[in-house]
Scaffold this motif. Structure first.
Motif, short mmCIF file in Angstrom:
data_model
loop_
_atom_site.label_atom_id
_atom_site.label_comp_id
_atom_site.label_asym_id
_atom_site.label_seq_id
_atom_site.Cartn_x
_atom_site.Cartn_y
_atom_site.Cartn_z
N MET A 21 0.76 -1.30 -0.03
CA MET A 21 0.02 0.10 0.03
C MET A 21 0.76 1.23 0.02
O MET A 21 0.65 2.23 -0.68
CB MET A 21 -0.78 -0.09 1.20
N ALA A 22 1.93 1.35 0.96
CA ALA A 22 2.80 2.43 0.77
C ALA A 22 3.65 2.74 -0.42
O ALA A 22 3.82 3.88 -0.89
CB ALA A 22 3.68 2.40 1.96
N GLY A 44 5.57 3.94 5.09
CA GLY A 44 4.69 3.19 5.40
C GLY A 44 5.20 2.28 6.92
O GLY A 44 5.89 3.21 7.70
N ASP A 45 4.63 1.22 7.06
CA ASP A 45 5.23 0.53 8.49
C ASP A 45 6.44 0.39 8.73
O ASP A 45 6.89 0.25 9.81
CB ASP A 45 4.35 -0.75 8.50
N TRP A 78 -3.14 2.38 9.31
CA TRP A 78 -3.51 2.25 7.81
C TRP A 78 -3.39 3.77 7.32
O TRP A 78 -2.93 3.74 6.04
CB TRP A 78 -4.95 1.63 7.77
N ALA A 135 13.48 -8.47 -2.90
CA ALA A 135 14.70 -7.73 -2.86
C ALA A 135 15.54 -8.37 -1.72
O ALA A 135 15.12 -8.70 -0.78
CB ALA A 135 14.63 -6.29 -2.44
N ALA A 183 7.39 -8.93 -3.15
CA ALA A 183 7.84 -10.28 -2.56
C ALA A 183 6.39 -11.21 -2.82
O ALA A 183 6.68 -12.39 -3.03
CB ALA A 183 8.32 -10.57 -1.18
N GLU A 184 5.42 -10.73 -2.82
CA GLU A 184 4.12 -11.48 -2.89
C GLU A 184 3.74 -11.52 -4.31
O GLU A 184 4.17 -10.66 -4.98
CB GLU A 184 2.96 -10.77 -2.09
N ARG A 200 -0.75 -12.06 7.91
CA ARG A 200 -0.34 -10.76 7.49
C ARG A 200 -0.61 -10.64 6.05
O ARG A 200 -1.06 -9.58 5.62
CB ARG A 200 1.32 -10.61 7.71
N LYS A 230 -11.11 -9.68 9.21
CA LYS A 230 -12.39 -9.37 9.37
C LYS A 230 -13.25 -9.96 8.00
O LYS A 230 -13.33 -10.93 8.23
CB LYS A 230 -12.82 -7.80 9.12
N TRP A 242 -8.32 2.13 13.50
CA TRP A 242 -9.58 1.68 13.73
C TRP A 242 -9.88 0.04 13.91
O TRP A 242 -8.93 -0.39 13.45
CB TRP A 242 -10.74 1.99 12.69
N ARG A 281 -4.76 -4.69 3.55
CA ARG A 281 -4.87 -5.85 4.73
C ARG A 281 -6.03 -5.84 5.78
O ARG A 281 -6.50 -6.79 6.19
CB ARG A 281 -3.66 -5.52 5.32
N PRO A 282 -6.71 -4.79 6.20
CA PRO A 282 -7.62 -4.49 7.42
C PRO A 282 -8.58 -5.82 7.14
O PRO A 282 -9.10 -6.25 7.97
CB PRO A 282 -8.20 -3.24 7.41
N ALA A 337 9.56 0.09 0.97
CA ALA A 337 7.99 -0.09 1.55
C ALA A 337 7.93 -1.59 1.69
O ALA A 337 6.72 -1.88 1.54
CB ALA A 337 7.12 0.67 0.38
N THR A 338 8.71 -2.10 2.38
CA THR A 338 8.80 -3.58 2.70
C THR A 338 7.93 -3.94 3.76
O THR A 338 7.91 -5.44 4.18
CB THR A 338 10.00 -4.31 2.66
C1 LIG Z 1 -4.72 -8.37 9.28
C2 LIG Z 1 -4.27 -7.20 9.41
C3 LIG Z 1 -5.35 -6.40 9.89
C4 LIG Z 1 -5.02 -4.78 9.71
N1 LIG Z 1 -6.30 -4.03 10.08
C5 LIG Z 1 -6.19 -2.88 10.37
C6 LIG Z 1 -7.11 -1.93 10.78
O1 LIG Z 1 -8.32 -2.38 11.25
N2 LIG Z 1 -7.00 -0.59 10.85
C7 LIG Z 1 -5.92 -0.15 10.88
O2 LIG Z 1 -5.49 1.21 10.97
N3 LIG Z 1 -4.64 -0.99 10.30
C8 LIG Z 1 -4.85 -2.04 9.95
N4 LIG Z 1 -3.76 -2.90 9.78
C9 LIG Z 1 -2.48 -2.38 9.40
C10 LIG Z 1 -2.34 -1.73 8.04
O3 LIG Z 1 -2.92 -2.58 7.00
C11 LIG Z 1 -0.64 -1.54 7.62
O4 LIG Z 1 -0.37 -0.56 8.56
C12 LIG Z 1 -0.53 -1.50 6.13
O5 LIG Z 1 -0.84 -2.43 5.58
C13 LIG Z 1 0.92 -1.16 5.99
O6 LIG Z 1 1.30 -0.85 4.73
P1 LIG Z 1 2.57 -1.01 4.15
O7 LIG Z 1 2.74 -0.88 2.71
O8 LIG Z 1 3.49 -0.20 4.84
O9 LIG Z 1 3.19 -2.24 4.49
P2 LIG Z 1 2.78 -3.79 3.86
O10 LIG Z 1 1.01 -3.80 3.85
O11 LIG Z 1 3.08 -4.84 4.82
O12 LIG Z 1 3.21 -4.31 2.53
C14 LIG Z 1 4.74 -4.51 2.37
C15 LIG Z 1 4.74 -5.31 1.12
O13 LIG Z 1 6.07 -5.59 0.99
C16 LIG Z 1 6.69 -6.54 0.72
N5 LIG Z 1 7.91 -7.21 1.06
C17 LIG Z 1 8.62 -7.47 2.09
N6 LIG Z 1 9.80 -7.76 2.07
C18 LIG Z 1 10.12 -7.58 0.81
C19 LIG Z 1 11.26 -7.64 0.10
N7 LIG Z 1 12.50 -8.02 0.48
N8 LIG Z 1 11.10 -7.44 -1.15
C20 LIG Z 1 10.11 -7.07 -1.93
N9 LIG Z 1 8.92 -7.03 -1.47
C21 LIG Z 1 9.09 -7.15 0.26
C22 LIG Z 1 5.80 -7.64 1.45
O14 LIG Z 1 5.51 -9.00 1.00
C23 LIG Z 1 4.24 -6.89 1.41
O15 LIG Z 1 3.54 -7.14 0.27
C24 LIG Z 1 -3.81 -4.39 9.69
C25 LIG Z 1 -2.72 -5.09 9.33
C26 LIG Z 1 -2.91 -6.55 9.19
C27 LIG Z 1 -1.87 -7.40 8.85
#
Ligand SMILES: Cc1cc2nc3c(=O)[nH]c(=O)nc-3n(C[C@H](O)[C@H](O)[C@H](O)COP(=O)(O)OP(=O)(O)OC[C@H]3O[C@@H](n4cnc5c(N)ncnc54)[C@H](O)[C@@H]3O)c2cc1C
Length: 394
Positions: free
Chosen positions: A1-2, A270-271, A290, A70, A24-25, A118, A37, A328, A32-33, A96-97
């Protein structure tokens, strides 16, 4: 997402050149939320139900390299290497991993029946086994653990939550709301084992029982490990970046090296990103909510577009980056909504309503309001959004 939000932000800020997504996926970016749910309780839901739409600005000039991780970054050569050995040169790199679940804290002896949540694939595998009558043990009582407990209980499973904490969600929502969340779970038949952890597992080839540290033994067909997450930063070990807890970035989301110098062409969002938020203080933190992939992506996208256009990014990077964190959670008919950093608080105060119905709770660090969380009462909670500015930003 990020990563997706950053690419959208760069396009919005005028960048028209090529973009490569390395993921990676095997799936294109998704939300993801719903994984804990709707998707976890709805047979047949899959990627199409959670996929983010790809906006028209990203239809052209974009290469998707999915199912490839990566494995290293060379900032001197400006190249990322993937797990097939292919090199991806960059003019600007966005890290943004995200995170991955922490593993079971004891040896699993290769037993089956142990799950984490996850990814979409994790959710589909877990949904298969959350059957009516299944004995489900959830280790951890944070958001993911509690939401899985609610979904499993609604599906008719027998659910036990094992947690070291006194009440669920303690760190995020404090003792008052945590106790109320526990009450609501117990009303749906969920049992809590607090101040507990896992001592051992029994079964062959899959887990059949778990033994808790107090000696209590629980029947277990499905063990879900939901004890927090670790940032995906191992691939950056030799990069020279500061990855002591996620990727340290400055106010422009630019990665900081172990030597303290900012890398003008490497961003983290992101995270996985760790940054100070002047709304609260100058401590760099990772925030796992999120709304922050969007906030950090928008910001990094602007900087990337300026950097790639050869502009001076310093003024933009120096302007304070102060996104208001928001989260939330939906459990049964309780909708929790929060703003701020509730977990920084040393006390909380019920200011409206009643916890067993709808309510608003304020969170304070000393005299400063650092967060607000409600069960229901959405508009009252949303009205707090403008109340977190510190003097440093005014
Ligand atoms: C089950 C679940 C429920 C959630 N519910 C809520 C909610 O209700 N409310 C809320 O506020 N937040 C919620 N969250 C949190 C929110 O979804 C996260 O904050 C958000 O997904 C973060 O996004 P991101 O892009 O930073 O990381 P991610 O969504 O983790 O995406 C990172 C991506 O990078 C990929 N990656 C990792 N390592 C590598 C690599 N070496 N090379 C290439 N790709 C790689 C991963 O496979 C993944 O696809 C929830 C999270 C989960 C898991």
């Amino acid at each position: 997402m990020a990563g997706l939000r950053t690419a959208e932000g760069a396009r919005r800020a005028g960048y028209t050149g090529p973009i490569t997504f390395l993921g990676a996926e095997a799936h294109a970016p998704y939300n993801r939320p719903p994984l804990s749910k709707e998707l976890l309780q709805t047979e047949g839901q899959g990627h199409a139900d959670v996929a983010f739409p790809i906006r028209s600005a990203l239809e052209e000039g974009v290469t998707w390299v999915l199912g490839r991780a990566a494995v290293s970054l060379d900032t001197a050569r400006t190249v990322v290497v993937d797990d097939a050995g292919d090199e991806h040169p960059y003019s600007a790199l966005v890290i943004a991993t995200g995170l991955r679940p922490k593993p079971l804290p004891i040896d699993d002896h290769g037993l089956g029946g142990i799950h984490v949540l996850r990814t979409l694939d994790d959710a589909v595998a877990l949904r298969e086994v959350l059957r009516p009558g299944a004995n489900v043990v959830i280790l951890g009582s944070g958001f993911v653990g509690c939401e899985i407990a609610a979904t499993a209980a609604k599906n008719g499973a027998t659910v036990s939550v094992v947690t070291q904490s006194r009440v669920p969600l303690l760190r995020a929502v404090g003792p008052l709301l945590g106790a109320e969340i526990r009450r609501r779970h117990e009303e749906h038949g969920v049992r809590f084992f607090t101040g507990e952890s896992l001592f051992g597992l029994v079964g062959d080839p899959a887990v059949e029982r778990v033994i808790l540290t107090s000696g209590v033994m629980l029947e277990c067909d499905v063990l879900v490990v939901a004890v927090g997450s670790d940032p995906n930063i191992e691939w950056l070990a030799d990069s020279g970046l500061d990855v002591s807890d996620g990727v340290l970035v400055d106010g422009g989301l630019r990665a900081v090296g172990v030597d303290g110098r900012v890398n003008p062409d490497v961003f983290a969002v992101g995270d996985v990103a760790r940054y100070p938020n002047p709304l609260f203080d100058d401590v760099a933190r990772r925030v796992e909510h999120w709304n922050l992939p969007t906030e950090t992506g928008k910001r990094a996208g602007q900087l990337i577009a300026a950097h790639l256009a050869g502009e001076d990014c310093e003024p933009l990077a120096a302007a304070g980056f102060a996104p208001l964190p928001s989260f939330w959670s939906d459990q049964y008919d309780a909708h929790l909504l929060a703003f701020g950093m509730t977990y920084l608080a040393d006390r909380s105060e019920l200011v409206a309503g009643s916890p067993d119905d709808e309510c608003v709770v304020e969170f304070y660090r000393g005299d400063d309001l650092v967060g607000v969380c409600g069960i229901g009462m959405r508009s009252a909670v949303q009205a707090y959004r403008t109340r977190f500015a510190t003097p440093a930003l005014q």
